[in-house]
Design a protein around this motif. Structure first.
Motif, mmCIF file in Angstrom:
data_model
loop_
_atom_site.group_PDB
_atom_site.id
_atom_site.type_symbol
_atom_site.label_atom_id
_atom_site.label_comp_id
_atom_site.label_asym_id
_atom_site.label_seq_id
_atom_site.Cartn_x
_atom_site.Cartn_y
_atom_site.Cartn_z
ATOM 1 N N PRO A 192 0.827 -1.215 0.000
ATOM 2 C CA PRO A 192 0.000 0.000 0.000
ATOM 3 C C PRO A 192 0.855 1.257 0.000
ATOM 4 O O PRO A 192 1.977 1.270 0.520
ATOM 5 N N LEU A 194 2.174 5.014 0.966
ATOM 6 C CA LEU A 194 2.369 5.636 2.272
ATOM 7 C C LEU A 194 1.144 6.434 2.681
ATOM 8 O O LEU A 194 0.782 6.487 3.865
ATOM 9 N N GLN A 197 -1.323 4.113 4.200
ATOM 10 C CA GLN A 197 -0.884 3.706 5.540
ATOM 11 C C GLN A 197 -1.076 4.833 6.553
ATOM 12 O O GLN A 197 -1.430 4.586 7.712
ATOM 13 N N ALA A 200 -4.697 4.836 7.357
ATOM 14 C CA ALA A 200 -5.038 3.683 8.192
ATOM 15 C C ALA A 200 -4.730 3.958 9.660
ATOM 16 O O ALA A 200 -5.507 3.596 10.553
ATOM 17 N N ASP A 201 -3.601 4.604 9.927
ATOM 18 C CA ASP A 201 -3.280 5.014 11.300
ATOM 19 C C ASP A 201 -4.321 6.001 11.816
ATOM 20 O O ASP A 201 -4.804 5.887 12.958
ATOM 21 N N ALA A 208 0.195 9.074 12.823
ATOM 22 C CA ALA A 208 0.919 8.416 11.736
ATOM 23 C C ALA A 208 2.402 8.704 11.930
ATOM 24 O O ALA A 208 2.858 9.831 11.708
ATOM 25 N N ILE A 279 4.261 1.778 9.662
ATOM 26 C CA ILE A 279 4.296 2.219 8.266
ATOM 27 C C ILE A 279 5.576 1.724 7.601
ATOM 28 O O ILE A 279 6.668 1.845 8.163
ATOM 29 N N GLU A 280 5.442 1.164 6.408
ATOM 30 C CA GLU A 280 6.579 0.650 5.646
ATOM 31 C C GLU A 280 6.798 1.499 4.402
ATOM 32 O O GLU A 280 5.840 1.860 3.711
ATOM 33 N N HIS A 282 8.486 0.524 1.625
ATOM 34 C CA HIS A 282 8.437 -0.309 0.412
ATOM 35 C C HIS A 282 9.427 0.152 -0.653
ATOM 36 O O HIS A 282 9.064 0.585 -1.746
#
Length: 324
Positions: A192, A194, A197, A200-201, A208, A279-280, A282
């Motif tokens: 997903p 950033l 993410q 989502a937080d 976040a 959070i990743e 990627h």
């Protein structure tokens, strides 16, 4: 036009469908998944011009019967968007879905007289070249590394070669880092954005916390969809490959800060040393994509920058919080 989008109920597919419907086209979405409830409500005004067909991308007979109904354009958007986990566990499926499943569709398109086919590829096709060049244009030599990147680059070359052999009007587009409405994760998408993410937080009522700024030439999904629509509608494109991006790098951290400023109580910031973040990033930062080809030929440029996309996504999120 009558247009079928394979992978149509996915993230990019839904944004493209929304743009094409608003431009007056008839759209068929072919996907293994149903239309999400939120999208069904949003697309209610277009019910007469929207068709959803459930099926597997590997079902050759079903797809041939569908295309036989007569379409002006096909969009190849079904893909496994894989990170390290899916690469390790679904290697064969990545190549099967992202490359091999396209071949029968392309053959059907030629046989059934489809005017235009657009293959949705990815900036990942540039691979390690993204760390060696200051800007990535369509002539930059690619160096794909991950299986996902290899599959997208291979899909481009396969589409181009089949067009040469069979005479099809096929285009490839390389999408930059896309984020925005209708994004979600699942069994075929584990990377997903950033921005997703961050939201989502926020949806969990948490700050976040970013592991890094996350600098990319991010592009808001409705902008990317508009560019693809321009290519679908174009009479005689001069090229067979187009980058789609803002062309300007900025950080997801700044985007999160701009979004949080619109909602008192939300916070987006870099994680402090030792502070846990889910959070990743990627992958590493890469050079931005050049958008000169789209601008020079069609006059297209992205409308949403960092601040504009944060404001637009804020309005969308208010109405669709259940989607995150």
């Amino acid at each position: 036009m009558k247009i079928v989008i394979f992978g149509g109920t996915g993230f990019v597919g839904l944004n493209l469908a929304e743009v094409l419907l608003a431009r007056g086209h008839d759209v068929t979405l072919y996907d293994r998944k149903q239309l999400p409830a939120g999208a069904e409500r949003s697309f209610a005004d277009y019910r007469e011009r929207l068709t959803v067909v459930q099926g597997e991308i590997t079902d050759v007979e079903r797809i041939d019967a569908l295309v036989k109904q007569g379409f002006d354009a096909i969009v190849l958007g079904a893909a496994i968007t894989a990170g390290d986990h899916l690469e390790r566990t679904n290697t064969s499926s990545i190549l099967e879905i992202n490359v091999m499943a396209q071949m029968p569709i392309l053959s059907t398109a030629v046989r059934r007289g489809v005017r235009r086919v657009v293959n949705l590829s990815s900036a990942s096709a540039y691979g390690a070249a993204g760390q060696r060049y200051p800007v990535l244009d369509e002539e930059t030599p690619c160096d794909p590394v991950s299986f996902y990147a290899i599959s997208k680059f291979t899909s481009e070359r396969s589409v181009a070669r089949l067009a040469e052999l069979r005479g099809g009007d096929f285009l490839n587009v390389r999408l930059s880092a896309v984020f925005g409405p209708w994004e979600r994760i699942g069994k075929v998408r584990d990377t997903p954005s950033l921005q997703f993410q961050i939201l989502a937080d926020f949806a969990r009522g948490e700050p976040a916390l970013m592991p890094g700024p996350g600098i990319k030439d991010w592009i808001y999904a409705p902008d990317a969809a508009e560019a693809v629509a321009v290519l679908i509608e174009a009479e005689r494109p001069r090229h067979r490959l187009y980058n789609i991006s803002t062309g300007a790098p900025w950080s997801a951290l700044q985007w999160g800060e701009a979004f949080a400023a619109l909602h008192p109580g939300l916070e987006c910031r870099l994680a402090a040393p030792g502070e846990k973040t889910v959070i990743e990033l990627h992958g590493p930062d890469r050079a931005p994509l050049s958008v000169a080809r789209m601008a020079d030929e069609f006059g297209w440029r992205a409308r949403f920058g960092r601040a504009e996309s944060a404001a637009a996504m804020s309005a969308w999120w208010t109405q669709h919080k259940e989607a995150i």
